[in-house]
Design a protein around this motif. Structure first.
Motif, PDB file in Angstrom:
ATOM      1  N   LEU A  52       1.672   2.419 -18.383  1.00 19.26           N
ATOM      2  CA  LEU A  52       0.391   2.000 -18.262  1.00 19.26           C
ATOM      3  C   LEU A  52      -0.237   1.548 -17.157  1.00 19.26           C
ATOM      4  O   LEU A  52      -1.173   1.398 -16.750  1.00 19.26           O
ATOM      5  CB  LEU A  52       0.334   1.050 -19.421  1.00 19.26           C
ATOM      6  CG  LEU A  52       0.748   1.464 -20.820  1.00 19.26           C
ATOM      7  CD1 LEU A  52       0.606   0.174 -21.722  1.00 19.26           C
ATOM      8  CD2 LEU A  52      -0.147   2.462 -21.530  1.00 19.26           C
ATOM      9  N   GLY A  53       0.924   0.852 -16.268  1.00 12.80           N
ATOM     10  CA  GLY A  53       0.410   0.166 -15.099  1.00 12.80           C
ATOM     11  C   GLY A  53      -0.552   0.722 -14.060  1.00 12.80           C
ATOM     12  O   GLY A  53      -1.676   0.160 -13.437  1.00 12.80           O
ATOM     13  N   ILE A  54      -0.481   1.980 -13.757  1.00 12.02           N
ATOM     14  CA  ILE A  54      -1.348   2.940 -13.040  1.00 12.02           C
ATOM     15  C   ILE A  54      -2.616   2.572 -13.155  1.00 12.02           C
ATOM     16  O   ILE A  54      -3.412   2.387 -12.223  1.00 12.02           O
ATOM     17  CB  ILE A  54      -0.911   4.227 -12.734  1.00 12.02           C
ATOM     18  CG1 ILE A  54      -1.686   5.040 -11.674  1.00 12.02           C
ATOM     19  CG2 ILE A  54      -1.046   4.908 -14.084  1.00 12.02           C
ATOM     20  CD1 ILE A  54      -1.510   4.326 -10.259  1.00 12.02           C
ATOM     21  N   SER A  55      -3.254   2.660 -14.527  1.00 12.97           N
ATOM     22  CA  SER A  55      -4.743   2.378 -14.901  1.00 12.97           C
ATOM     23  C   SER A  55      -4.942   1.085 -14.316  1.00 12.97           C
ATOM     24  O   SER A  55      -6.330   1.143 -14.380  1.00 12.97           O
ATOM     25  CB  SER A  55      -4.429   2.717 -16.341  1.00 12.97           C
ATOM     26  OG  SER A  55      -4.126   3.838 -16.761  1.00 12.97           O
ATOM     27  N   PHE A  56      -4.121   0.236 -14.250  1.00 18.12           N
ATOM     28  CA  PHE A  56      -4.806  -1.282 -13.952  1.00 18.12           C
ATOM     29  C   PHE A  56      -4.294  -1.941 -12.924  1.00 18.12           C
ATOM     30  O   PHE A  56      -4.842  -3.040 -12.378  1.00 18.12           O
ATOM     31  CB  PHE A  56      -4.201  -2.061 -15.156  1.00 18.12           C
ATOM     32  CG  PHE A  56      -4.582  -1.443 -16.644  1.00 18.12           C
ATOM     33  CD1 PHE A  56      -5.999  -1.395 -16.814  1.00 18.12           C
ATOM     34  CD2 PHE A  56      -3.794  -0.877 -17.504  1.00 18.12           C
ATOM     35  CE1 PHE A  56      -6.615  -0.791 -18.054  1.00 18.12           C
ATOM     36  CE2 PHE A  56      -4.050  -0.416 -18.575  1.00 18.12           C
ATOM     37  CZ  PHE A  56      -5.625  -0.218 -18.976  1.00 18.12           C
ATOM     38  N   LEU A  57      -3.519  -0.991 -11.808  1.00 16.71           N
ATOM     39  CA  LEU A  57      -3.144  -1.745 -10.612  1.00 16.71           C
ATOM     40  C   LEU A  57      -4.367  -1.972  -9.760  1.00 16.71           C
ATOM     41  O   LEU A  57      -4.329  -2.802  -8.951  1.00 16.71           O
ATOM     42  CB  LEU A  57      -2.428  -0.843  -9.720  1.00 16.71           C
ATOM     43  CG  LEU A  57      -0.761  -0.450 -10.401  1.00 16.71           C
ATOM     44  CD1 LEU A  57      -0.042   0.552  -9.767  1.00 16.71           C
ATOM     45  CD2 LEU A  57       0.028  -1.947 -10.178  1.00 16.71           C
ATOM     46  N   GLY A  86       7.741   4.196 -11.382  1.00 17.92           N
ATOM     47  CA  GLY A  86       6.933   5.605 -11.289  1.00 17.92           C
ATOM     48  C   GLY A  86       5.451   5.057 -11.677  1.00 17.92           C
ATOM     49  O   GLY A  86       4.443   6.125 -11.941  1.00 17.92           O
ATOM     50  N   ALA A  87       5.102   3.841 -11.927  1.00 25.29           N
ATOM     51  CA  ALA A  87       3.611   3.365 -12.240  1.00 25.29           C
ATOM     52  C   ALA A  87       2.273   3.796 -11.287  1.00 25.29           C
ATOM     53  O   ALA A  87       1.443   4.632 -11.643  1.00 25.29           O
ATOM     54  CB  ALA A  87       3.573   1.766 -12.510  1.00 25.29           C
ATOM     55  N   SER A 119       3.120   1.419  -2.943  1.00 22.56           N
ATOM     56  CA  SER A 119       2.813   2.879  -3.043  1.00 22.56           C
ATOM     57  C   SER A 119       1.500   3.018  -3.588  1.00 22.56           C
ATOM     58  O   SER A 119       0.674   4.007  -2.962  1.00 22.56           O
ATOM     59  CB  SER A 119       3.834   3.557  -4.086  1.00 22.56           C
ATOM     60  OG  SER A 119       4.931   3.639  -3.493  1.00 22.56           O
ATOM     61  N   TYR A 120       0.901   2.200  -4.230  1.00 24.45           N
ATOM     62  CA  TYR A 120      -0.452   2.071  -4.613  1.00 24.45           C
ATOM     63  C   TYR A 120      -1.433   1.815  -3.651  1.00 24.45           C
ATOM     64  O   TYR A 120      -2.278   2.516  -3.497  1.00 24.45           O
ATOM     65  CB  TYR A 120      -0.663   1.346  -6.076  1.00 24.45           C
ATOM     66  CG  TYR A 120      -1.824   1.298  -6.313  1.00 24.45           C
ATOM     67  CD1 TYR A 120      -2.651   2.264  -6.997  1.00 24.45           C
ATOM     68  CD2 TYR A 120      -2.990   0.300  -6.208  1.00 24.45           C
ATOM     69  CE1 TYR A 120      -3.922   2.383  -7.530  1.00 24.45           C
ATOM     70  CE2 TYR A 120      -4.372  -0.017  -6.337  1.00 24.45           C
ATOM     71  CZ  TYR A 120      -4.799   1.022  -7.249  1.00 24.45           C
ATOM     72  OH  TYR A 120      -6.030   1.337  -7.551  1.00 24.45           O
ATOM     73  N   ASN A 121      -0.892   0.558  -2.865  1.00 22.82           N
ATOM     74  CA  ASN A 121      -1.979   0.206  -1.868  1.00 22.82           C
ATOM     75  C   ASN A 121      -1.083  -0.578  -0.825  1.00 22.82           C
ATOM     76  O   ASN A 121      -0.791  -1.788  -1.466  1.00 22.82           O
ATOM     77  CB  ASN A 121      -3.071  -0.618  -2.421  1.00 22.82           C
ATOM     78  CG  ASN A 121      -3.917  -0.965  -1.195  1.00 22.82           C
ATOM     79  OD1 ASN A 121      -3.855  -0.966  -0.195  1.00 22.82           O
ATOM     80  ND2 ASN A 121      -5.262  -1.247  -1.327  1.00 22.82           N
ATOM     81  N   PRO A 122      -0.626  -0.250   0.364  1.00 28.84           N
ATOM     82  CA  PRO A 122       0.227  -1.073   1.178  1.00 28.84           C
ATOM     83  C   PRO A 122      -0.240  -2.420   1.383  1.00 28.84           C
ATOM     84  O   PRO A 122       0.558  -3.575   1.771  1.00 28.84           O
ATOM     85  CB  PRO A 122       0.265  -0.388   2.433  1.00 28.84           C
ATOM     86  CG  PRO A 122      -0.118   1.062   2.357  1.00 28.84           C
ATOM     87  CD  PRO A 122      -1.020   0.962   0.856  1.00 28.84           C
ATOM     88  N   ILE A 123      -1.470  -2.775   1.325  1.00 30.40           N
ATOM     89  CA  ILE A 123      -2.091  -4.020   1.483  1.00 30.40           C
ATOM     90  C   ILE A 123      -1.666  -5.023   0.267  1.00 30.40           C
ATOM     91  O   ILE A 123      -1.268  -6.231   0.859  1.00 30.40           O
ATOM     92  CB  ILE A 123      -3.722  -4.226   1.269  1.00 30.40           C
ATOM     93  CG1 ILE A 123      -4.271  -3.185   2.767  1.00 30.40           C
ATOM     94  CG2 ILE A 123      -4.209  -5.547   1.244  1.00 30.40           C
ATOM     95  CD1 ILE A 123      -5.578  -3.239   2.652  1.00 30.40           C
ATOM     96  N   ASP A 158      12.518  -5.490  -6.025  1.00 31.95           N
ATOM     97  CA  ASP A 158      11.963  -4.074  -5.269  1.00 31.95           C
ATOM     98  C   ASP A 158      11.462  -3.011  -6.119  1.00 31.95           C
ATOM     99  O   ASP A 158      10.528  -2.393  -5.209  1.00 31.95           O
ATOM    100  CB  ASP A 158      13.560  -3.697  -4.949  1.00 31.95           C
ATOM    101  CG  ASP A 158      14.355  -4.343  -3.738  1.00 31.95           C
ATOM    102  OD1 ASP A 158      13.608  -5.028  -3.312  1.00 31.95           O
ATOM    103  OD2 ASP A 158      15.590  -4.079  -3.696  1.00 31.95           O
ATOM    104  N   MET A 159      11.484  -2.901  -7.134  1.00 34.47           N
ATOM    105  CA  MET A 159      10.823  -1.808  -8.067  1.00 34.47           C
ATOM    106  C   MET A 159       9.197  -2.115  -8.090  1.00 34.47           C
ATOM    107  O   MET A 159       8.478  -1.273  -7.603  1.00 34.47           O
ATOM    108  CB  MET A 159      11.324  -1.559  -9.350  1.00 34.47           C
ATOM    109  CG  MET A 159      10.762  -0.506 -10.227  1.00 34.47           C
ATOM    110  SD  MET A 159       9.131  -1.070 -11.067  1.00 34.47           S
ATOM    111  CE  MET A 159       9.896  -2.101 -12.346  1.00 34.47           C
ATOM    112  N   LEU A 160       8.949  -3.486  -8.456  1.00 33.80           N
ATOM    113  CA  LEU A 160       7.589  -3.922  -8.576  1.00 33.80           C
ATOM    114  C   LEU A 160       7.065  -3.741  -7.281  1.00 33.80           C
ATOM    115  O   LEU A 160       5.820  -3.338  -7.190  1.00 33.80           O
ATOM    116  CB  LEU A 160       7.593  -5.333  -9.074  1.00 33.80           C
ATOM    117  CG  LEU A 160       8.099  -5.518 -10.557  1.00 33.80           C
ATOM    118  CD1 LEU A 160       8.312  -6.985 -10.822  1.00 33.80           C
ATOM    119  CD2 LEU A 160       7.251  -4.841 -11.248  1.00 33.80           C
TER     120      LEU A 160
END
Length: 339
Positions: free
Chosen positions: A229-234, A222-223, A267-271, A259-261
Motif C-alpha cells: 500500500l505504501g507506494i500510493s502514499f509515499l 518493494g513499496a 528509491s521513490y525520491n532521493p531527497i 535499511d529497507m525503509l
C-alpha cells in the motif's frame, strides 16, 4: 466517511465570450438611426481556492468537465452583455495542479485560502457601435466572442505534513498518532489497518507552536515499485521536515528494517534520505527492563538517535515530543525555550 482520493484528472473550461450585437438605433421621427449594437459579455473564469477544511479530492469526478458560464451577447441601445459567472473550485491545501498532457506543474497550493485563476474566460465581442467612424457610418458587422481556455489537468494532493511517521505494518503508527494528537485513526491488531494517510496536529508549550504529523500506511519491501500500500502514499511525506522511523519492539530486526525503509524512500525520491530523522522503538512495555533498553541502545548506537516509547501505555511520549521539537524545529524551539 469520505474516500481518500488524492489524484483525479478533470477537464476545465472557461466561459466563451458573448457575441457583439449588430443593431441600429430606431426612434420615431428619426429617419436614419446610427449603430447601437452593444458589446458581448466576457466569459467566466475558472478559479481554484485552497481550503484547509477539505482533506481529499473525492468531490471531483474523474474526467468530468467543469465549466464556467458563457458571456451573454450584446444588444441594442448599446447594452453590454452580462459577463459569465466564474466557476470556483475548492481544493485541499497541498494540491498540485499538473498539465494532463505534459505533466508539468502548473500550480502548487501550500497555504489556506490561496487563490489561482487557472482558466481565463474569452473576451466578449465588440458590437457594431465600436466600429463606427467618420468614414464608416453604418457598420453592419460585429465581433464574435472569443473562446475561453479549455484543457485537462490532473489534481494531485500531497499532504503538507511537517513530520512523517514511517514504519512496517503494525508498528504502532496510528496508535502513536492518536496519543500525541487529537486524530482518531483506525487501530487494530493486524497489518494494514491504515488504508489512507492520517493527519494530526501536535500542540506544544501552551500552543506557542504546533506542527502536523502524518501516519502513512505501512511500507513493505518493494513499496517504491508498487508492492503493498505504501507506494500510493509515499508522496504525502515528500514535503515533511523530518521523519520518525517507528519499529515494533516486540519483533525487532532494526538494521534490516531501517535499511529497507530508507531504501524504499530513496528509491521513490532521493531527497527523502536528506531529511533529519529519529529512530523510535515502540512497545517497550513488553520487556519492562531498563538494562535491556540500554543494551539495545548500545547495540544500535551507530544508526542514529534511538528513542524508546510505548504508545499504547503512553510511556516516554513527552520526551519523544521534546526531541522532535529540538531535532526538527530548532529555530522555534530556541525562541520558545529561551523566552
Amino acid at each position: 466517511m469520505p474516500s481518500f482520493i488524492d489524484e483525479v484528472p478533470i477537464r476545465i473550461k472557461a466561459g466563451h465570450g458573448g457575441a457583439g450585437a449588430v443593431h441600429f438605433h430606431k426612434e420615431k421621427f428619426v429617419e436614419f438611426g446610427g449603430p447601437d449594437g452593444g458589446d458581448g459579455g466576457d466569459g467566466g473564469d475558472v478559479i481554484l481556492i485552497a481550503e484547509s477544511r477539505i482533506m481529499t479530492l473525492e468531490i471531483y469526478l474523474p474526467d468530468r468537465l467543469y465549466s464556467a458560464m458563457d458571456g451573454d451577447p450584446g444588444s441594442g441601445n448599446d447594452r453590454h452583455g452580462k459577463n459569465g459567472e466564474d466557476l470556483v473550485l475548492k481544493v485541499p491545501v497541498g494540491t498540485q495542479v499538473l498539465d494532463a498532457v505534459t505533466m508539468e506543474l502548473i500550480y502548487d497550493f501550500t497555504k489556506d485560502e490561496e487563490i489561482y485563476k487557472i482558466a481565463k474566460g474569452g473576451r466578449g465581442g465588440k458590437g457594431n457601435t465600436f466600429f463606427k467612424s467618420s468614414t464608416h457610418q453604418t457598420p453592419r458587422f460585429s465581433q464574435p466572442g472569443e473562446d475561453g481556455d479549455d484543457f485537462s489537468v490532473i489534481l494531485q494532493l500531497k499532504l503538507l505534513a511537517d513530520i512523517g511517521i514511517v514504519g512496517l505494518p503494525n508498528a504502532g503508527k496510528s496508535t502513536l498518532l492518536s496519543k500525541i494528537t487529537h486524530a482518531h485513526p483506525k487501530i487494530a491488531g493486524y497489518a494494514f489497518t491504515t488504508l489512507s494517510p492520517n493527519l494530526g496536529i501536535v500542540h506544544r508549550t501552551n500552543d506557542m507552536f504546533r506542527y502536523t504529523v502524518a501516519d502513512i500506511p505501512g511500507i513493505i519491501e518493494g513499496a517504491s515499485r508498487g508492492i503493498g500500500l505504501g507506494i500510493s502514499f509515499l508522496k504525502h511525506i515528500e514535503r515533511v521536515q523530518g521523519i520518525l522511523f517507528l519499529f515494533d519492539g516486540g519483533n525487532l530486526n532494526l538494521v534490516d528494517e531501517l535499511d529497507m525503509l530508507r531504501n524504499e524512500l530513496g528509491s521513490y525520491n532521493p531527497i527523502m534520505l536528506e531529511k533529519p530523522f529519529l529512530i523510535v522503538i515502540n512497545k517497550m512495555d513488553i520487556w519492562d527492563d531498563p538494562g535491556f533498553t540500554e543494551e539495545i541502545k548500545e547495540t544500535y548506537k551507530d544508526l542514529g538517535e534511538i528513542l524508546f516509547i510505548s504508545a499504547d501505555k503512553e510511556l516516554n511520549l513527552e520526551y519523544l515530543l521534546e526531541r522532535i521539537d529540538k531535532v526538527f524545529f530548532p529555530e522555534q524551539t530556541k525562541i520558545i525555550y529561551e523566552n
